[in-house]
Design an enzyme around this catalytic site. Structure first.
Site, PDB file in Angstrom:
ATOM      1  N   ILE A 175     134.800  51.474  19.267  1.00  0.00           N
ATOM      2  CA  ILE A 175     134.077  50.269  19.663  1.00  0.00           C
ATOM      3  C   ILE A 175     133.672  49.480  18.418  1.00  0.00           C
ATOM      4  O   ILE A 175     132.813  49.923  17.637  1.00  0.00           O
ATOM      5  CB  ILE A 175     132.832  50.627  20.508  1.00  0.00           C
ATOM      6  CG1 ILE A 175     133.220  51.552  21.663  1.00  0.00           C
ATOM      7  CG2 ILE A 175     132.160  49.359  21.000  1.00  0.00           C
ATOM      8  CD1 ILE A 175     134.263  50.990  22.603  1.00  0.00           C
ATOM      9  N   ASN A 252     141.816  39.604  28.082  1.00  0.00           N
ATOM     10  CA  ASN A 252     142.789  38.517  27.980  1.00  0.00           C
ATOM     11  C   ASN A 252     142.323  37.443  27.002  1.00  0.00           C
ATOM     12  O   ASN A 252     143.127  36.866  26.260  1.00  0.00           O
ATOM     13  CB  ASN A 252     143.032  37.907  29.360  1.00  0.00           C
ATOM     14  CG  ASN A 252     144.407  37.291  29.478  1.00  0.00           C
ATOM     15  OD1 ASN A 252     145.409  37.926  29.159  1.00  0.00           O
ATOM     16  ND2 ASN A 252     144.464  36.050  29.909  1.00  0.00           N
ATOM     17  N   ARG A 255     142.908  38.938  23.522  1.00  0.00           N
ATOM     18  CA  ARG A 255     144.336  38.991  23.206  1.00  0.00           C
ATOM     19  C   ARG A 255     144.852  37.627  22.777  1.00  0.00           C
ATOM     20  O   ARG A 255     145.708  37.522  21.888  1.00  0.00           O
ATOM     21  CB  ARG A 255     145.123  39.488  24.420  1.00  0.00           C
ATOM     22  CG  ARG A 255     144.905  40.955  24.726  1.00  0.00           C
ATOM     23  CD  ARG A 255     145.386  41.307  26.119  1.00  0.00           C
ATOM     24  NE  ARG A 255     145.163  42.710  26.415  1.00  0.00           N
ATOM     25  CZ  ARG A 255     145.164  43.221  27.640  1.00  0.00           C
ATOM     26  NH1 ARG A 255     145.365  42.428  28.685  1.00  0.00           N
ATOM     27  NH2 ARG A 255     144.953  44.510  27.825  1.00  0.00           N
ATOM     28  N   ARG A 280     157.370  37.199 -11.017  1.00  0.00           N
ATOM     29  CA  ARG A 280     157.929  38.473 -11.480  1.00  0.00           C
ATOM     30  C   ARG A 280     159.347  38.271 -12.028  1.00  0.00           C
ATOM     31  O   ARG A 280     160.231  37.777 -11.304  1.00  0.00           O
ATOM     32  CB  ARG A 280     157.955  39.471 -10.321  1.00  0.00           C
ATOM     33  CG  ARG A 280     158.627  40.799 -10.628  1.00  0.00           C
ATOM     34  CD  ARG A 280     157.776  41.679 -11.509  1.00  0.00           C
ATOM     35  NE  ARG A 280     158.301  43.044 -11.540  1.00  0.00           N
ATOM     36  CZ  ARG A 280     157.776  44.021 -12.267  1.00  0.00           C
ATOM     37  NH1 ARG A 280     156.700  43.773 -13.012  1.00  0.00           N
ATOM     38  NH2 ARG A 280     158.301  45.228 -12.242  1.00  0.00           N
ATOM     39  N   GLN A 291     169.529  36.389  -4.454  1.00  0.00           N
ATOM     40  CA  GLN A 291     169.858  36.114  -3.055  1.00  0.00           C
ATOM     41  C   GLN A 291     169.119  37.036  -2.087  1.00  0.00           C
ATOM     42  O   GLN A 291     168.623  36.588  -1.053  1.00  0.00           O
ATOM     43  CB  GLN A 291     171.373  36.238  -2.857  1.00  0.00           C
ATOM     44  CG  GLN A 291     172.174  35.152  -3.550  1.00  0.00           C
ATOM     45  CD  GLN A 291     173.667  35.320  -3.358  1.00  0.00           C
ATOM     46  OE1 GLN A 291     174.117  36.260  -2.700  1.00  0.00           O
ATOM     47  NE2 GLN A 291     174.452  34.414  -3.932  1.00  0.00           N
ATOM     48  N   GLU A 375     143.618  46.146  22.271  1.00  0.00           N
ATOM     49  CA  GLU A 375     143.764  45.060  23.250  1.00  0.00           C
ATOM     50  C   GLU A 375     145.134  45.116  23.941  1.00  0.00           C
ATOM     51  O   GLU A 375     145.726  44.098  24.271  1.00  0.00           O
ATOM     52  CB  GLU A 375     143.567  43.674  22.604  1.00  0.00           C
ATOM     53  CG  GLU A 375     142.407  43.545  21.660  1.00  0.00           C
ATOM     54  CD  GLU A 375     141.049  43.760  22.332  1.00  0.00           C
ATOM     55  OE1 GLU A 375     141.013  44.075  23.531  1.00  0.00           O
ATOM     56  OE2 GLU A 375     140.025  43.609  21.645  1.00  0.00           O
ATOM     57  N   GLY A 376     145.627  46.324  24.148  1.00  0.00           N
ATOM     58  CA  GLY A 376     146.896  46.519  24.833  1.00  0.00           C
ATOM     59  C   GLY A 376     147.991  46.937  23.875  1.00  0.00           C
ATOM     60  O   GLY A 376     148.313  46.225  22.931  1.00  0.00           O
TER      61      GLY A 376
END
Length: 396
Positions: A175, A252, A255, A280, A291, A375-376
């Site tokens: 929580i 919801n 989310r 770098r 590439q 949240e799912g």
């Protein structure tokens, strides 16, 4: 008849020019949240992550409240009443700083405050929402249990009547904000089905042990909720909802914020990788000149751009009152998954430096492992979209 005008300059982190789709008000909200994050949070967040604690969470909550981000998409009771798109842009900026900071705002506004705003009594709204909007009171949301995650209908927390009171017993797990909260919205089984309760955290029998030893969302307060004979008056129950419709409506909302927020973590990691690649040098030139590195950078930017476009589209739908839960699942499923892959690819560009907290990439990567689940889960959102596509439920 078309006229020839000068093209605007190419923006490496906005290659499609999505910024032009935002209104002046939306940009102002975004910029104000970005400024607070840059000045107040960014200089400290890596240290908070390393220490496993926000140094002054109540002070930060008041600053966020003063900016108006708590419950910013809600109307009245001290809330800002902004659009869903503006709220989404705020979530993107907050998570570009850290998922834990966005979680603080999401749990406060989209879970705890939304539950009271949507399903509470007028007394509950007046008592809590103005203080929560100002960041003077912190809220949490108690749904997940130690053995109950994706199947909230099997929760074991119980609320029983005792005269005119309610007695709550049970335990909630993972929580956010629990150990610093002033109020908890707790969901429990009753003889009337699942119901929500507004629980002041100083009520006897309520405790919230903090969870330690996390390697993700470390700049976030996470704990349990233990309810041991917590006695509440009849007025503590949320009067306007019965059943899982209550907690699922709140999820919801949260989310939706994640759909945007995940793209903030992706942008931060992409920006770090691009900057690093330009600086770098290997074999006599910047690694951005090779590439394979350019392919990584372009692929990351493609997925980031598509994710922001999806979030913006869903935001416009939500503002128009047309957004469906299945569409939120689609956005959460795609954007968190792609954000995590962007962060992992950015880590490869930074090489060994990618695991250092001197750069934000490993922190975002670790955080998104939690965002992918809460949240799912990926599995649940996949089945939500699958059911919407086929008409067949595959949950059981």
């Amino acid at each position: 008849m078309s006229t020839t005008t000068a093209s605007p300059p190419f923006e490496p982190l906005d290659p499609a020019g999505i910024d032009d789709l935002l209104s002046a008000d939306e940009k102002a909200v975004r910029d104000s949240v970005r400024q607070l994050c840059n000045e107040r949070i960014d200089p400290h967040v890596a240290e908070w992550f390393e220490q496993g604690a926000i140094e002054d969470v109540r002070g930060l909550a008041k600053e966020l409240g003063a900016l108006g981000v708590f419950g910013m998409h809600l109307d009245g009771y001290g809330c800002a009443g902004m659009s869903a798109t503006e709220y989404g842009l705020a979530c993107l900026e907050l998570e570009a700083t850290d998922s834990g900071v966005r979680s603080l705002v999401s749990v406060q506004g989209s879970l705890a405050m939304f539950a009271i705003w949507r399903w509470g009594s007028e007394q509950q709204k007046q008592e809590w929402l103005p203080r929560m909007a100002a960041g003077e009171a912190i809220g949490c949301f108690g749904l997940t249990e130690p053995d109950i995650g994706s199947d909230p209908g099997s929760m074991r927390t119980r609320a029983r009547r005792d005269g005119n009171d309610w007695i709550l017993d049970g335990r909630k797990m993972w929580i956010t904000n629990s150990s610093v909260a002033d109020v908890a919205v707790v969901w429990a089984q009753t003889d009337q089905g699942v119901r929500g309760f507004v629980v002041p955290t100083d009520t006897p029998g309520f405790s919230a042990p903090e969870i330690k030893h996390k390697l993700s969302l470390r700049a976030s307060v996470t704990g349990e909720i233990v309810l041991d004979g917590v006695r509440l008056p009849h007025s503590a129950a949320l009067p306007e909802v019965r059943g899982l419709k209550g907690p699922l409506s709140c999820l919801n909302e949260a989310r939706y914020g994640i759909v945007w927020g995940a793209m903030g973590a992706a942008r931060s990691s992409l920006a770090a990788a691009l900057s690093y690649a330009n600086e770098r040098t290997q074999f006599g030139k910047p690694i951005s000149g090779y590439q394979l590195t350019q392919q990584k950078l372009v692929d990351m930017n493609l997925e980031y751009t598509k994710g922001v476009l999806l979030a913006l589209h869903l935001g416009r739908y939500k503002d128009a009152g047309k957004l469906r839960p299945e569409q939120v699942s689609l956005g959460k499923l795609n954007n968190v998954r792609e954000a995590l892959e962007i962060c992992r690819t950015a880590r490869t560009i930074l090489g060994a430096n990618g695991i250092s907290l001197e750069y934000p990439v490993i922190r975002h990567m670790n955080n998104l492992e939690s965002v992918l689940t809460y949240e799912g889960t990926v599995e649940m959102h996949t089945l939500v979209v699958g059911q919407a596509m086929t008409g067949h439920s595959a949950f059981h």
